[in-house]
Write an enzyme that holds these catalytic residues in place. Sequence first.
Site, mmCIF file in Angstrom:
data_model
loop_
_atom_site.group_PDB
_atom_site.id
_atom_site.type_symbol
_atom_site.label_atom_id
_atom_site.label_comp_id
_atom_site.label_asym_id
_atom_site.label_seq_id
_atom_site.Cartn_x
_atom_site.Cartn_y
_atom_site.Cartn_z
ATOM 1 N N HIS A 60 -3.967 2.360 8.496
ATOM 2 C CA HIS A 60 -3.611 2.335 9.908
ATOM 3 C C HIS A 60 -4.814 2.084 10.800
ATOM 4 O O HIS A 60 -4.659 1.609 11.909
ATOM 5 C CB HIS A 60 -2.865 3.615 10.283
ATOM 6 C CG HIS A 60 -1.461 3.618 9.754
ATOM 7 N ND1 HIS A 60 -0.362 3.833 10.561
ATOM 8 C CD2 HIS A 60 -0.968 3.382 8.510
ATOM 9 C CE1 HIS A 60 0.743 3.753 9.816
ATOM 10 N NE2 HIS A 60 0.398 3.487 8.568
ATOM 11 N N HIS A 79 1.349 2.648 -2.309
ATOM 12 C CA HIS A 79 2.548 3.473 -2.124
ATOM 13 C C HIS A 79 2.930 4.233 -3.384
ATOM 14 O O HIS A 79 3.874 5.002 -3.378
ATOM 15 C CB HIS A 79 3.727 2.603 -1.653
ATOM 16 C CG HIS A 79 3.646 2.276 -0.199
ATOM 17 N ND1 HIS A 79 4.426 1.308 0.405
ATOM 18 C CD2 HIS A 79 2.876 2.787 0.790
ATOM 19 C CE1 HIS A 79 4.134 1.239 1.692
ATOM 20 N NE2 HIS A 79 3.197 2.126 1.952
#
Length: 662
Positions: free
Chosen positions: A456, A577
């Site tokens: 992010h 992930h």
Amino acid sequence: MRETRWAALLLLLAISAAGAAGRKEKDGEKVCDKGWECSGSRFCCNETISDYFKADQFEELFANRNDAQLAHAADFWDYQSFISAAALFEPRGFGTTGGKEMGMKEVAAFLGHVGAKTSCGYSEAPGGETAWGLCYNHEMSPSQSYCDDSNELYPCVAGVEYYGRGALPVYGNHNYAIVGRGINQDLLHHPELLEQNATLAFEAAIWRWMTPMKRKQPSAHDVFVGNWKPTKNDTLSQRYPGFGATMNVLYGDLICGQGYIDDMNVIISHYQRYLDLMGVGREHSGDNLDCAEQVAFNPSSKSPESLSKLHCGDQQWTETQTRETGLEEGMELASVSYLASSSSSSFSSGYSRFACRCRRASKTVVATSATGRSGATDSACSETFEQQNLDVHSGPKSSWCFRRRDLASAILLPFVLPPINISRAAEPYDGLIIQNGVRKFLTKGKAAGVLRLVFHDAGTFDIGDKSGGMNGSIIYEVNRPENAGLNRSIKLLGKAKEEIDSVQKVSWADLIAVAGAEAVALCGGPEILVRLGRLDSSTADPAGKLPEETLDAAALKTSFSKKGFSTQEMVVLSGAHTIGGKGFGSPIIFDNTYFKVLLEKPQPSSSGMAGMVGLRTDWALAEDDECLSWIKIYAEDQAKFFDDFRDTYIKLVNSGASWRTA
Ligand SMILES: *[C@@H]1O[C@H](CO)[C@@H](O)[C@H](O)[C@H]1NC(C)=O
Ligand SMILES: *[C@@H]1O[C@H](CO)[C@@H](O)[C@H](O)[C@H]1NC(C)=O
Ligand SMILES: *[C@@H]1O[C@H](CO)[C@@H](O)[C@H](O)[C@H]1NC(C)=O
Ligand SMILES: *[C@@H]1O[C@H](CO)[C@@H](O)[C@H](O)[C@H]1NC(C)=O
Ligand SMILES: *[C@@H]1O[C@H](CO)[C@@H](O)[C@H](O)[C@H]1NC(C)=O
Ligand SMILES: *[C@@H]1O[C@H](CO)[C@@H](O)[C@H](O)[C@H]1NC(C)=O
């Protein structure tokens, strides 16, 4: 140390890119190649050390080092190990800065320090006091363990001792860790390497010579070759370029600012003798030869804690211990007399004197006076003996024990390393401090959140207008919807940051980059070494740059390509992930399950099954042929996934970063 390796690789790549020819222009700078000893740097255009300093000169300088009776490190030190170690630093200017004469002088200066620190000479010794360099490779009778157990970043390893070792002695857990980092060896666990391998011992010493103790300070190399311009503060402190300032850099007020003391004079004598032997001549010693009046660059710490910990009169100095040590020394009687009367603050003499005086304080005079010490030393000892008993706590100047204790505490002062543009040279910057700081707070359960922070922060990069990227701006962006929950990870890293900052300032961007790598490694993924030196943004990055969770494969590819990432890189990054409880295997194990699941599970139906495992974007990848081919590769070959993930992670954390200059 691993950053250094990585940087060295970069350097190698740069060199091979520059071609095999002898001389090339690179970034407008001449780059020269002298073969194995010096290549790929403008410094290698000048003569290298083996051109002007031959094996027979080395033999002359250290003529007595293999004396079977007296030398404690006989057959350990040799010319080749010095040249091999020097070869690592010649491309950075060691012995190759300026002309041939400056190179020779630098080698004489460096070896002068080494000779003085490893000498077993004394004033009446055959050949003179300065003819006995490289007689030791470690401290003979350590007076203490040199373990600073309050050091949380570099805790002492059980059963490992941190007494002085090497060519310029390293002492204490902290310094072993830092120096080890510098030479790419785990000296915290294996300090003994410095007394087992002469090449490494020289490497460690040259590394110290080439490395400033603190940010914005010069190294010994810098002050000697004239790379350094004194500031007004320096001139006020009598610090000028020359050999004197090298002693200031390396030893500070242990040697400097005390007038013409023996401990300083003996280092200068070694330097000048070596200048003579090398054919330069002591008349070329250069200006500012001593540091008698210089104020230390780094005054030694006199905190009450370090004083009491290293107090040589501590109760641990029992008679039994002392006798044992005395016996040990008794087996080397001849050398003990050398130790006792030498005036240099070297392994032997400095610490034997320390021990001597402290032992006398604990009333064990017998062994020492039986070994033929000179009268002067004897009176110094008895003087101390009295002062010790009368006046133990009266202050630093009142007794030798205090002086020596200060010495020990100052040696335990951390070296604080400078920030460096690693792509320019293989210079060290201490990432281990950051790693250790992060490790204290990171758990497997928190790994996914920390890794998400990397994506992010860096994921806002836009290659088009070069905005966003890995510059720590995430701390201003926590309120954005896409960053929900990241405040926990930021809080966690904030705690680590506070701790790290107290030792060495770290930017948020570096911290996050390292923390993400640690998160991956902690969960069993690849070890990733990231370059350091990112600057932090002081504002938020533009909004709306992160790929949304609803994108299809084509839109994802476009989004990633705007950040400079290929389809393959996008797929490999998505493999992150695998941790975090998205349904791709264990939430705390970093492996290639993500890809296996994408292949095995039935495609989610439009009725929202996607919510069960992964995000919509994960499944979108599996629908795209190009992505699918990579998914298959990574599902089958975890090692390839790890390798590619490592490379792409490094690219990610460098996206849009702006770097600190040295
Ligand atoms: C190489 O030596 C010359 C003098 O012989 C000097 O002017 C030059 O600065 C040196 N190059 C480097 C990189 O130190
Ligand atoms: C000493 O260390 C160097 C550098 O790591 C290595 O190349 C060499 O083989 C070692 N020498 C010995 C005798 O172990
Ligand atoms: C000047 O030296 C003093 C004492 O050594 C130090 O406290 C101060 O920060 C220095 N100032 C600068 C600008 O380096
Ligand atoms: C670091 O060094 C490289 C290579 O010389 C150069 O291209 C880059 O601009 C430098 N970065 C900084 C921040 O100085
Ligand atoms: C993070 O922010 C949310 C609201 O955005 C808040 O409810 C939560 O308490 C915060 N958590 C921490 C650890 O600050
Ligand atoms: C990130 O922030 C730094 C510091 O404010 C800034 O210099 C840099 O330009 C930013 N990165 C990009 C790619 O804009």
